[in-house]
Each structure stands twice: as structure tokens, then as C-alpha cells.
Design an enzyme around this catalytic site. Structure first.
Site, PDB file in Angstrom:
ATOM      1  N   GLN A  31     -25.614  64.913  66.314  1.00 51.11           N
ATOM      2  CA  GLN A  31     -24.761  66.059  65.464  1.00 51.11           C
ATOM      3  C   GLN A  31     -23.254  66.197  66.097  1.00 51.11           C
ATOM      4  O   GLN A  31     -23.340  66.066  67.236  1.00 51.11           O
ATOM      5  CB  GLN A  31     -25.585  67.096  65.261  1.00 51.11           C
ATOM      6  N   HIS A  62     -32.640  85.960  66.213  1.00 53.11           N
ATOM      7  CA  HIS A  62     -33.642  85.669  67.286  1.00 53.11           C
ATOM      8  C   HIS A  62     -34.821  86.755  67.343  1.00 53.11           C
ATOM      9  O   HIS A  62     -35.743  86.470  67.573  1.00 53.11           O
ATOM     10  CB  HIS A  62     -32.966  85.698  68.742  1.00 53.11           C
ATOM     11  N   ASP A  86     -30.358  77.185  71.657  1.00 56.56           N
ATOM     12  CA  ASP A  86     -29.495  78.178  72.422  1.00 56.56           C
ATOM     13  C   ASP A  86     -30.287  78.846  73.225  1.00 56.56           C
ATOM     14  O   ASP A  86     -29.575  79.990  74.152  1.00 56.56           O
ATOM     15  CB  ASP A  86     -28.963  78.892  71.103  1.00 56.56           C
ATOM     16  N   GLU A 106     -36.566  70.861  71.829  1.00 57.91           N
ATOM     17  CA  GLU A 106     -35.239  70.694  71.308  1.00 57.91           C
ATOM     18  C   GLU A 106     -34.686  69.384  71.062  1.00 57.91           C
ATOM     19  O   GLU A 106     -34.794  68.804  72.426  1.00 57.91           O
ATOM     20  CB  GLU A 106     -34.386  71.501  71.788  1.00 57.91           C
ATOM     21  N   ASP A 155     -36.943  77.065  64.569  1.00 60.66           N
ATOM     22  CA  ASP A 155     -36.129  77.496  64.746  1.00 60.66           C
ATOM     23  C   ASP A 155     -34.957  76.504  64.604  1.00 60.66           C
ATOM     24  O   ASP A 155     -34.337  76.008  65.488  1.00 60.66           O
ATOM     25  CB  ASP A 155     -35.643  78.201  65.956  1.00 60.66           C
ATOM     26  N   SER A 156     -35.026  75.917  63.454  1.00 63.42           N
ATOM     27  CA  SER A 156     -34.358  74.731  62.887  1.00 63.42           C
ATOM     28  C   SER A 156     -32.681  74.947  62.342  1.00 63.42           C
ATOM     29  O   SER A 156     -32.618  76.210  62.025  1.00 63.42           O
ATOM     30  CB  SER A 156     -35.049  73.858  61.777  1.00 63.42           C
ATOM     31  N   THR A 157     -31.914  73.963  62.364  1.00 66.59           N
ATOM     32  CA  THR A 157     -30.790  73.987  61.298  1.00 66.59           C
ATOM     33  C   THR A 157     -31.146  74.132  60.003  1.00 66.59           C
ATOM     34  O   THR A 157     -32.333  73.813  59.579  1.00 66.59           O
ATOM     35  CB  THR A 157     -29.683  73.030  61.679  1.00 66.59           C
ATOM     36  N   GLU A 158     -30.242  74.341  58.954  1.00 67.38           N
ATOM     37  CA  GLU A 158     -30.632  73.964  57.573  1.00 67.38           C
ATOM     38  C   GLU A 158     -30.813  72.559  57.361  1.00 67.38           C
ATOM     39  O   GLU A 158     -30.760  71.689  58.203  1.00 67.38           O
ATOM     40  CB  GLU A 158     -29.225  74.519  57.045  1.00 67.38           C
ATOM     41  N   PRO A 162     -31.172  65.620  61.299  1.00 66.20           N
ATOM     42  CA  PRO A 162     -32.466  65.603  61.894  1.00 66.20           C
ATOM     43  C   PRO A 162     -33.539  66.710  61.445  1.00 66.20           C
ATOM     44  O   PRO A 162     -34.467  66.457  61.634  1.00 66.20           O
ATOM     45  CB  PRO A 162     -32.251  65.628  63.338  1.00 66.20           C
TER      46      PRO A 162
END
Length: 276
Positions: A31, A62, A86, A106, A155-158, A162
Site C-alpha cells: 500500500q 484503540h 501502529d 500485521e 484492526d483492519s483498514t477499510e 489487502p
């Protein structure tokens, strides 16, 4: 001359922040990663043009990812965090004395490395003795795990790039197999203003797999619309039935014992997304 960063949250709406300087810009194997110093929110991590976290408001997300499930489960010893490079979620998880081990998987190691350097207050727990870090595919880790975890936090991205497969029904079935017989999971599930169909589909899928499915919200100013949802699937424990003796003092800025149940009180239009 002023420099501004804009995240286009839809084709016709976005959020913008004034930038002091660009700290990192890198195309990783997975990314586009940028670390920006903003005037309003401090250092900001973005992935593929989307805000992931900022120093100013990170504690909301968080804390709500970590503490809601950990106070719901009566004995959360083994924890898995999928994504979360993060480090903010594991920072919150290790505040719980019952936790014996937290594994973070991650996929993009560069997120971890840049967060350690530019988001040190968020990435403070990577060296904690209870923490195991795996740079690898969280989807595959789940697929290869059986009866391994008490609590899993996604805890993923939108759902782009991936992370797309982390919002599919097959993934939630994998989560059920990876959890112990009384385990539970929580996943961030985007916002109800722009992603109502996604929330409705995820809730429906999880509800077909887990006997207890709940949706809760939090206010995260730098996320699309500011109103963010989280979906919990639980095999045995209902977050609305947690008794007072389950709670113990931890250092937080957003989460409280009273907020735990209040977060599940949904606006009517959001509650409608949980109905068939």
C-alpha cells in the site's frame, strides 16, 4: 504557501487537514504509506489515501477496540490482534492483568517500523514482554488457528486492497474456529453514513455464525463522518450483561465503565442496520 491533505471519503465529500511537513511517503509491498505532521492532529498515518490514526484522537479507536471485548470476556488470557501495525490496540490490551499473551499479526512490516519512529506514544508496547509480533497475513493466520484465542480484535483498514477479505463471511467463520469455545471477536466495521450496506451485511453474516452479535459506536473525528462502528461476535458472553465486579481501574481517556454499555445504544438509523 499552505499545504493541505484531503482524504476523499466519497466522490463528493472529504476531510482536510493543514500539513506542517511530510515525514514519510513510501509505496510498500502492499500500500501507499504516508506519515504527515498536521497542525491540528499531530502526526498522522495514512494508507492508500485514508487516515489510519493521529496522535490527537487515536485513543478513542484503540480503547474501544480493546477494552469493550476485554471487559466482556471474564478471563481473556490469549489475545490476537489482526492488523493494528501502529501498535495502539496492543498498548491498550497489555493494561489488563488477566492477559497472558497478545499476538499481533500485521501484513505490512513498514507500518510497524514507521509507527515506532513517528508515533512513539501509540507504538509504545511493541517491546512489552506479553507481546508477540508476527509480520504476516492475518487472514492465513486465522485460517491456520484452531481453538487458540479467547479474544480476537480485527484492526483492519477499510475494505480495500489487502483488507477486502477481512470483511467476508468466510473470514468470520474462520474467526469462530480460531476462537476457544467461549471466545469472542470484535472488528471495526466502518461508518453508517457512507457504508450502511457494509455494516448491514457484516452484521448479518456474523449473526449467522455467532449466537451473540452486537454493534456499538464511538466518535473518531478523523474517520469518515466521525461516527464509527464496531461489530462483536461472541460465543458465550453478552457485553450488555457485564456486571460491575468485572470492571477494574485502567488508565483511559475515552472508555469508561458507564460508556461500556452506553456505546451499544444506537441511533435509530444505525439500529435499523442490525434488523433483517
Amino acid at each position: 504557501m499552505e499545504l493541505w491533505y484531503t482524504e476523499k471519503q466519497t466522490k463528493s465529500f472529504g476531510i482536510t487537514a493543514k500539513i506542517k511537513q511530510t515525514l514519510v511517503t513510501e509505496q510498500t509491498a502492499y500500500q501507499q504509506l504516508e506519515m504527515l505532521e498536521t497542525e491540528e492532529f499531530g502526526n498522522m498515518l495514512t494508507l492508500d489515501g485514508m487516515v489510519m490514526t493521529t496522535e490527537k484522537d487515536e485513543f478513542v479507536y484503540h480503547e474501544m477496540v480493546a477494552h469493550v471485548p476485554l471487559f466482556t470476556h471474564p478471563c481473556p488470557k490469549r489475545i490476537l490482534v489482526v492488523g493494528g501495525g501502529d501498535g495502539g490496540v496492543i498498548r491498550e490490551v497489555v493494561k489488563h492483568p488477566e492477559v497472558e499473551k497478545v499476538t499481533l499479526v500485521e501484513i505490512d512490516g513498514r507500518v510497524i517500523e514507521h509507527s515506532k519512529k513517528h508515533l512513539p506514544t501509540i507504538a509504545a508496547a511493541f517491546t512489552h514482554p506479553k507481546v508477540e509480533v508476527i509480520v504476516g497475513d492475518g487472514f492465513m493466520h486465522i485460517a491456520e488457528s484452531r481453538d487458540a484465542y479467547d479474544v480476537i480484535m480485527v484492526d483492519s483498514t477499510e475494505p480495500v486492497g489487502p483488507a477486502v477479505k477481512l470483511f467476508e463471511k468466510g473470514f468470520y467463520e474462520g474467526l469462530s474456529r480460531a476462537l476457544k469455545e467461549d471466545g469472542l471477536f470484535i472488528a471495526q466495521t466502518d461508518n453508517p453514513w457512507f457504508k450502511a450496506d457494509l455494516i448491514r451485511q457484516v452484521f448479518s453474516d456474523v449473526n449467522e455464525i455467532f449466537p451473540i452479535t452486537r454493534l456499538y459506536t464511538a466518535n473518531v473525528p478523523t474517520y469518515p463522518s466521525g461516527l464509527w462502528t464496531f461489530t462483536m461476535g461472541s460465543k458465550a458472553y453478552d457485553p450488555l450483561e457485564v456486571t460491575a465486579e468485572r470492571f477494574h481501574e485502567i488508565e483511559t481517556k475515552y472508555y469508561t465503565e458507564r460508556l461500556h454499555k452506553a456505546a451499544f445504544v444506537l441511533p435509530k438509523f444505525v439500529e435499523a442496520l442490525t434488523k433483517k
